[in-house]
Design a protein around this motif. Structure first.
Motif, PDB file in Angstrom:
ATOM      1  N   ARG A 127    -111.815  47.321  59.915  1.00 46.45           N
ATOM      2  CA  ARG A 127    -110.868  48.132  60.682  1.00 46.45           C
ATOM      3  C   ARG A 127    -109.752  47.271  61.273  1.00 46.45           C
ATOM      4  NH1 ARG A 127    -112.800  51.218  65.927  1.00 46.45           N
ATOM      5  NH2 ARG A 127    -110.769  51.587  66.779  1.00 46.45           N
ATOM      6  N   LEU A 128    -110.094  46.090  61.771  1.00 47.39           N
ATOM      7  CA  LEU A 128    -109.097  45.188  62.320  1.00 47.39           C
ATOM      8  C   LEU A 128    -108.140  44.720  61.230  1.00 47.39           C
ATOM      9  CD1 LEU A 128    -107.823  43.385  64.483  1.00 47.39           C
ATOM     10  CD2 LEU A 128    -109.602  41.704  63.994  1.00 47.39           C
ATOM     11  N   LEU A 129    -108.678  44.333  60.080  1.00 53.70           N
ATOM     12  CA  LEU A 129    -107.831  43.882  58.979  1.00 53.70           C
ATOM     13  C   LEU A 129    -106.895  44.989  58.511  1.00 53.70           C
ATOM     14  CD1 LEU A 129    -110.456  41.801  56.972  1.00 53.70           C
ATOM     15  CD2 LEU A 129    -108.639  40.942  58.457  1.00 53.70           C
ATOM     16  N   GLU A 130    -107.388  46.226  58.469  1.00 57.11           N
ATOM     17  CA  GLU A 130    -106.548  47.357  58.083  1.00 57.11           C
ATOM     18  C   GLU A 130    -105.433  47.575  59.099  1.00 57.11           C
ATOM     19  OE1 GLU A 130    -109.434  50.477  57.736  1.00 57.11           O
ATOM     20  OE2 GLU A 130    -109.964  49.936  55.666  1.00 57.11           O
TER      21      GLU A 130
ATOM     22  N   GLU B 233    -101.472  47.413  58.426  1.00 51.84           N
ATOM     23  CA  GLU B 233    -100.599  48.527  58.784  1.00 51.84           C
ATOM     24  C   GLU B 233     -99.446  48.051  59.671  1.00 51.84           C
ATOM     25  OE1 GLU B 233    -100.746  52.949  60.870  1.00 51.84           O
ATOM     26  OE2 GLU B 233    -102.519  51.677  60.920  1.00 51.84           O
ATOM     27  N   ALA B 234     -99.737  47.177  60.626  1.00 47.86           N
ATOM     28  CA  ALA B 234     -98.693  46.641  61.503  1.00 47.86           C
ATOM     29  C   ALA B 234     -97.662  45.849  60.699  1.00 47.86           C
ATOM     30  CB  ALA B 234     -99.316  45.764  62.585  1.00 47.86           C
ATOM     31  N   ASP B 235     -98.121  45.071  59.728  1.00 48.54           N
ATOM     32  CA  ASP B 235     -97.195  44.319  58.872  1.00 48.54           C
ATOM     33  C   ASP B 235     -96.279  45.260  58.094  1.00 48.54           C
ATOM     34  OD1 ASP B 235     -98.196  41.867  59.709  1.00 48.54           O
ATOM     35  OD2 ASP B 235     -99.552  41.653  57.997  1.00 48.54           O
ATOM     36  N   ILE B 236     -96.834  46.372  57.600  1.00 49.81           N
ATOM     37  CA  ILE B 236     -96.030  47.356  56.863  1.00 49.81           C
ATOM     38  C   ILE B 236     -94.999  47.994  57.787  1.00 49.81           C
ATOM     39  CG2 ILE B 236     -96.127  49.615  55.722  1.00 49.81           C
ATOM     40  CD1 ILE B 236     -98.904  48.689  54.592  1.00 49.81           C
ATOM     41  N   ILE B 237     -95.412  48.357  58.992  1.00 52.83           N
ATOM     42  CA  ILE B 237     -94.494  48.971  59.955  1.00 52.83           C
ATOM     43  C   ILE B 237     -93.357  48.018  60.298  1.00 52.83           C
ATOM     44  CG2 ILE B 237     -94.291  49.761  62.359  1.00 52.83           C
ATOM     45  CD1 ILE B 237     -97.160  50.947  61.997  1.00 52.83           C
ATOM     46  N   ILE B 238     -93.679  46.750  60.529  1.00 47.75           N
ATOM     47  CA  ILE B 238     -92.641  45.756  60.840  1.00 47.75           C
ATOM     48  C   ILE B 238     -91.666  45.624  59.684  1.00 47.75           C
ATOM     49  CG2 ILE B 238     -92.243  43.285  61.229  1.00 47.75           C
ATOM     50  CD1 ILE B 238     -94.901  43.320  62.873  1.00 47.75           C
ATOM     51  N   SER B 239     -92.171  45.583  58.463  1.00 50.28           N
ATOM     52  CA  SER B 239     -91.302  45.496  57.287  1.00 50.28           C
ATOM     53  C   SER B 239     -90.399  46.713  57.188  1.00 50.28           C
ATOM     54  CB  SER B 239     -92.137  45.384  56.007  1.00 50.28           C
ATOM     55  OG  SER B 239     -92.856  44.193  55.976  1.00 50.28           O
ATOM     56  N   GLU B 240     -90.951  47.901  57.433  1.00 50.36           N
ATOM     57  CA  GLU B 240     -90.154  49.131  57.365  1.00 50.36           C
ATOM     58  C   GLU B 240     -89.078  49.158  58.440  1.00 50.36           C
ATOM     59  OE1 GLU B 240     -93.053  52.269  57.510  1.00 50.36           O
ATOM     60  OE2 GLU B 240     -93.556  52.050  55.378  1.00 50.36           O
ATOM     61  N   ILE B 241     -89.375  48.652  59.614  1.00 52.80           N
ATOM     62  CA  ILE B 241     -88.366  48.585  60.676  1.00 52.80           C
ATOM     63  C   ILE B 241     -87.245  47.641  60.259  1.00 52.80           C
ATOM     64  CG2 ILE B 241     -87.927  47.773  63.035  1.00 52.80           C
ATOM     65  CD1 ILE B 241     -90.766  48.819  63.738  1.00 52.80           C
ATOM     66  N   LYS B 242     -87.611  46.483  59.724  1.00 53.01           N
ATOM     67  CA  LYS B 242     -86.597  45.510  59.293  1.00 53.01           C
ATOM     68  C   LYS B 242     -85.732  46.059  58.164  1.00 53.01           C
ATOM     69  CE  LYS B 242     -89.063  41.342  60.672  1.00 53.01           C
ATOM     70  NZ  LYS B 242     -89.776  40.138  60.230  1.00 53.01           N
ATOM     71  N   GLU B 243     -86.311  46.890  57.297  1.00 49.45           N
ATOM     72  CA  GLU B 243     -85.586  47.474  56.167  1.00 49.45           C
ATOM     73  C   GLU B 243     -84.817  48.729  56.559  1.00 49.45           C
ATOM     74  OE1 GLU B 243     -88.678  48.125  53.296  1.00 49.45           O
ATOM     75  OE2 GLU B 243     -89.042  45.976  53.035  1.00 49.45           O
ATOM     76  N   GLY B 244     -84.946  49.156  57.812  1.00 50.80           N
ATOM     77  CA  GLY B 244     -84.254  50.347  58.277  1.00 50.80           C
ATOM     78  C   GLY B 244     -84.926  51.648  57.857  1.00 50.80           C
ATOM     79  N   LYS B 245     -86.121  51.589  57.355  1.00 48.97           N
ATOM     80  CA  LYS B 245     -86.853  52.782  56.928  1.00 48.97           C
ATOM     81  C   LYS B 245     -87.576  53.465  58.091  1.00 48.97           C
ATOM     82  CE  LYS B 245     -87.826  50.976  52.309  1.00 48.97           C
ATOM     83  NZ  LYS B 245     -88.898  50.541  51.405  1.00 48.97           N
ATOM     84  N   ARG B 246     -87.656  52.771  59.200  1.00 50.73           N
ATOM     85  CA  ARG B 246     -88.392  53.285  60.357  1.00 50.73           C
ATOM     86  C   ARG B 246     -87.658  52.817  61.608  1.00 50.73           C
ATOM     87  NH1 ARG B 246     -94.373  54.076  61.455  1.00 50.73           N
ATOM     88  NH2 ARG B 246     -94.660  53.843  59.224  1.00 50.73           N
TER      89      ARG B 246
END
Length: 91
Positions: free
Chosen positions: A56-59, A63-76
């Protein structure tokens, strides 16, 4: 005042020395802080474990890494502080 002697690898000592220097303290000060915290808490200031991180922690980290990437890409939308977050939530 007592003196303690410990054995650690040269690599670990150098890495610890560099880390504590970046934190603005000596290795001796960091070890003293660790011991004081153990005494204050009457336990180790962390939970020793031979288990790897839970799935659960690894997931959650992934998920946090994906969210950060999406924010940097302007998707979120991202927020720099709690005030702007709450302003957006209250709209």
């Amino acid at each position: 005042m007592a003196t303690m002697s410990i054995r650690i690898s040269d690599a670990d000592k150098n890495e610890a020395d560099n880390l504590f220097k970046e934190l603005g303290m000596t290795t001796n000060s960091a070890i003293n802080m660790f011991i004081k915290q153990c005494i204050r808490m009457q336990s180790l200031p962390f939970i020793p474990s031979i288990n790897s991180p839970q799935k659960r922690l690894l997931e959650a980290i992934e998920e946090a890494d994906i969210i950060i990437s999406e924010i940097k890409e302007g998707k979120r939308k991202g927020y720099n502080d709690e005030k702007s977050l709450f302003e957006a939530l209250n709209k």
